[in-house]
Design a protein around this motif. Structure first.
Motif, PDB file in Angstrom:
ATOM      1  N   MET A  52       0.851  -1.175   0.000  1.00 41.22           N
ATOM      2  CA  MET A  52       0.000   0.000   0.000  1.00 41.22           C
ATOM      3  C   MET A  52       0.894   1.234   0.000  1.00 41.22           C
ATOM      4  N   ASN A  53       0.773   2.033  -1.001  1.00 37.69           N
ATOM      5  CA  ASN A  53       1.600   3.236  -1.114  1.00 37.69           C
ATOM      6  C   ASN A  53       0.778   4.449  -0.654  1.00 37.69           C
ATOM      7  N   GLU A  54       1.019   4.868   0.572  1.00 33.27           N
ATOM      8  CA  GLU A  54       0.243   5.957   1.153  1.00 33.27           C
ATOM      9  C   GLU A  54       0.502   7.293   0.468  1.00 33.27           C
ATOM     10  N   THR A  55       1.720   7.526   0.031  1.00 28.16           N
ATOM     11  CA  THR A  55       2.040   8.782  -0.643  1.00 28.16           C
ATOM     12  C   THR A  55       1.258   8.884  -1.945  1.00 28.16           C
ATOM     13  N   ARG A  56       1.221   7.792  -2.684  1.00 28.76           N
ATOM     14  CA  ARG A  56       0.474   7.772  -3.944  1.00 28.76           C
ATOM     15  C   ARG A  56      -1.008   8.024  -3.685  1.00 28.76           C
ATOM     16  N   LEU A  57      -1.557   7.382  -2.676  1.00 29.06           N
ATOM     17  CA  LEU A  57      -2.963   7.582  -2.323  1.00 29.06           C
ATOM     18  C   LEU A  57      -3.214   9.040  -1.943  1.00 29.06           C
ATOM     19  N   PHE A  58      -2.320   9.622  -1.144  1.00 31.81           N
ATOM     20  CA  PHE A  58      -2.485  11.007  -0.720  1.00 31.81           C
ATOM     21  C   PHE A  58      -2.490  11.957  -1.911  1.00 31.81           C
ATOM     22  N   VAL A  59      -1.523  11.797  -2.813  1.00 30.63           N
ATOM     23  CA  VAL A  59      -1.407  12.703  -3.969  1.00 30.63           C
ATOM     24  C   VAL A  59      -2.621  12.570  -4.878  1.00 30.63           C
ATOM     25  N   LEU A  60      -2.991  11.357  -5.206  1.00 28.63           N
ATOM     26  CA  LEU A  60      -4.137  11.164  -6.100  1.00 28.63           C
ATOM     27  C   LEU A  60      -5.424  11.687  -5.460  1.00 28.63           C
ATOM     28  N   ALA A  61      -5.590  11.449  -4.160  1.00 29.46           N
ATOM     29  CA  ALA A  61      -6.789  11.945  -3.470  1.00 29.46           C
ATOM     30  C   ALA A  61      -6.804  13.467  -3.438  1.00 29.46           C
ATOM     31  N   ALA A  62      -5.648  14.079  -3.216  1.00 30.43           N
ATOM     32  CA  ALA A  62      -5.577  15.545  -3.189  1.00 30.43           C
ATOM     33  C   ALA A  62      -5.955  16.127  -4.546  1.00 30.43           C
ATOM     34  N   LEU A  63      -5.435  15.549  -5.611  1.00 31.87           N
ATOM     35  CA  LEU A  63      -5.751  16.059  -6.951  1.00 31.87           C
ATOM     36  C   LEU A  63      -7.217  15.806  -7.307  1.00 31.87           C
ATOM     37  N   ALA A  64      -7.754  14.671  -6.890  1.00 31.22           N
ATOM     38  CA  ALA A  64      -9.160  14.372  -7.177  1.00 31.22           C
ATOM     39  C   ALA A  64     -10.078  15.307  -6.384  1.00 31.22           C
ATOM     40  N   ARG A  65      -9.704  15.608  -5.164  1.00 29.33           N
ATOM     41  CA  ARG A  65     -10.561  16.417  -4.286  1.00 29.33           C
ATOM     42  C   ARG A  65     -10.457  17.908  -4.584  1.00 29.33           C
ATOM     43  N   ARG A  66      -9.243  18.396  -4.827  1.00 29.33           N
ATOM     44  CA  ARG A  66      -9.042  19.839  -4.947  1.00 29.33           C
ATOM     45  C   ARG A  66      -8.778  20.316  -6.359  1.00 29.33           C
ATOM     46  N   VAL A 123       3.066   9.432   5.083  1.00 26.26           N
ATOM     47  CA  VAL A 123       3.329  10.375   3.999  1.00 26.26           C
ATOM     48  C   VAL A 123       4.351  11.389   4.494  1.00 26.26           C
ATOM     49  N   LYS A 124       5.436  11.493   3.774  1.00 25.48           N
ATOM     50  CA  LYS A 124       6.475  12.462   4.097  1.00 25.48           C
ATOM     51  C   LYS A 124       6.459  13.542   3.025  1.00 25.48           C
ATOM     52  N   PRO A 125       6.239  14.796   3.414  1.00 23.94           N
ATOM     53  CA  PRO A 125       6.165  15.868   2.415  1.00 23.94           C
ATOM     54  C   PRO A 125       7.348  15.889   1.447  1.00 23.94           C
ATOM     55  N   GLY A 126       8.535  15.529   1.912  1.00 19.21           N
ATOM     56  CA  GLY A 126       9.707  15.543   1.045  1.00 19.21           C
ATOM     57  C   GLY A 126       9.685  14.485  -0.047  1.00 19.21           C
ATOM     58  N   SER A 127       8.867  13.453   0.112  1.00 18.50           N
ATOM     59  CA  SER A 127       8.811  12.383  -0.889  1.00 18.50           C
ATOM     60  C   SER A 127       7.784  12.648  -1.979  1.00 18.50           C
ATOM     61  N   LEU A 128       7.052  13.740  -1.861  1.00 18.03           N
ATOM     62  CA  LEU A 128       5.963  13.995  -2.801  1.00 18.03           C
ATOM     63  C   LEU A 128       6.453  14.295  -4.214  1.00 18.03           C
ATOM     64  N   TYR A 129       7.561  15.017  -4.352  1.00 14.53           N
ATOM     65  CA  TYR A 129       8.025  15.397  -5.689  1.00 14.53           C
ATOM     66  C   TYR A 129       8.443  14.175  -6.502  1.00 14.53           C
ATOM     67  N   SER A 130       9.176  13.260  -5.883  1.00 11.19           N
ATOM     68  CA  SER A 130       9.563  12.060  -6.630  1.00 11.19           C
ATOM     69  C   SER A 130       8.333  11.217  -6.956  1.00 11.19           C
ATOM     70  N   ALA A 131       7.356  11.197  -6.059  1.00 15.03           N
ATOM     71  CA  ALA A 131       6.112  10.467  -6.336  1.00 15.03           C
ATOM     72  C   ALA A 131       5.375  11.087  -7.519  1.00 15.03           C
ATOM     73  N   LEU A 132       5.356  12.422  -7.586  1.00 14.55           N
ATOM     74  CA  LEU A 132       4.713  13.094  -8.720  1.00 14.55           C
ATOM     75  C   LEU A 132       5.358  12.677 -10.040  1.00 14.55           C
ATOM     76  N   HIS A 133       6.678  12.649 -10.077  1.00 12.97           N
ATOM     77  CA  HIS A 133       7.378  12.278 -11.311  1.00 12.97           C
ATOM     78  C   HIS A 133       7.089  10.826 -11.702  1.00 12.97           C
ATOM     79  N   ARG A 134       7.086   9.919 -10.726  1.00  9.21           N
ATOM     80  CA  ARG A 134       6.774   8.515 -11.025  1.00  9.21           C
ATOM     81  C   ARG A 134       5.343   8.375 -11.536  1.00  9.21           C
TER      82      ARG A 134
END
Length: 181
Positions: free
Chosen positions: A1-15, A38-49
Motif C-alpha cells: 500500500m503506497n500511502e504517498t500515492r494515495l495522498f497525492v491522487l486523493a488531493a488532486l481528485a478532491r481539490r 506520507v512524508k512531504p519531502g517524498s511527494l516530488y519524486s512520487a509526482l514524477h513517477r
C-alpha cells in the motif's frame, strides 16, 4: 500500500489541479505525518513517477515573480482508477505491522533488568510525547478540519494508548521476563 500515492491522487481528485508545492503544503496543513507515513519531502519524486505511469499529467507551468516555475498536475482517468484501487486496498486491508520491540523482547533474556526497564520507560515517554504532539496539533484548528480529521486523530490516540498500556504491562511483568540475579 503506497500511502504517498494515495495522498497525492486523493488531493488532486478532491481539490483539482495543483503543483507539487501546493500538494506538499496540503500534506503539512493536513498534518499527514500524524496519521500516515506520507512524508512531504517524498511527494516530488512520487509526482514524477506517477506522471511517468500516466496517473497524472502536467497541464501547465506557472511562475510567480522570482519563484521557481511550477508544474501544475491533474489526475488522469487512469489515476482515478488507481485512486479507487488504492482506497479500496486501504479500506479492506487490516495492516497491523509487527513491532521490532517484540523480537527484541524475545531476545532480551540476557539483558540487565534495569537496562530493559530503562528501554521500556523511554519508549513510554516517546509514545506519550507523540500523543502530546497530536493533542497540541489538534488544539490549533486547521483550515478545512472535518469530523473525519477528528476521528483519524482519535484513532491515532487510541492506538498509541494501547501501546502505552502494553508497555506498562511488560514493565509490571519484568520480573517474570528477567528473573533477579
Amino acid at each position: 500500500m503506497n500511502e504517498t500515492r494515495l495522498f497525492v491522487l486523493a488531493a488532486l481528485a478532491r481539490r483539482g489541479p495543483m503543483h507539487g508545492h501546493q500538494i506538499r503544503r496540503d500534506a503539512r496543513v493536513d498534518r499527514a505525518d500524524l496519521w500516515s507515513r506520507v512524508k512531504p519531502g517524498s511527494l516530488y519524486s512520487a509526482l514524477h513517477r506517477m506522471e511517468d505511469e500516466g496517473l497524472i499529467r502536467p497541464i501547465r507551468t506557472e511562475q510567480e515573480g522570482a519563484l521557481p516555475a511550477r508544474t501544475v498536475y491533474e489526475i488522469t482517468t487512469e489515476g482515478q482508477r488507481e485512486l479507487r484501487a488504492l482506497r479500496d486496498e486501504a479500506l479492506t486491508e487490516v495492516d497491523i505491522r509487527p513491532d521490532p520491540v517484540d523480537l527484541a523482547l524475545a531476545a532480551a533474556a540476557d539483558l540487565d533488568r534495569d537496562l530493559l526497564r530503562g528501554y521500556l520507560e523511554d519508549r513510554i515517554t516517546a509514545l506519550r510525547a507523540r500523543t502530546a504532539r497530536i493533542d497540541h496539533q489538534l488544539d490549533r484548528q486547521w483550515p478545512d478540519q472535518s469530523p473525519t480529521d477528528d476521528l483519524i486523530a482519535d484513532h491515532a490516540r487510541i492506538r498509541i494508548q494501547a501501546e502505552i498500556d502494553w508497555h506498562e504491562k511488560v514493565l509490571d511483568n519484568i520480573d517474570k521476563l528477567i528473573p533477579p540475579r
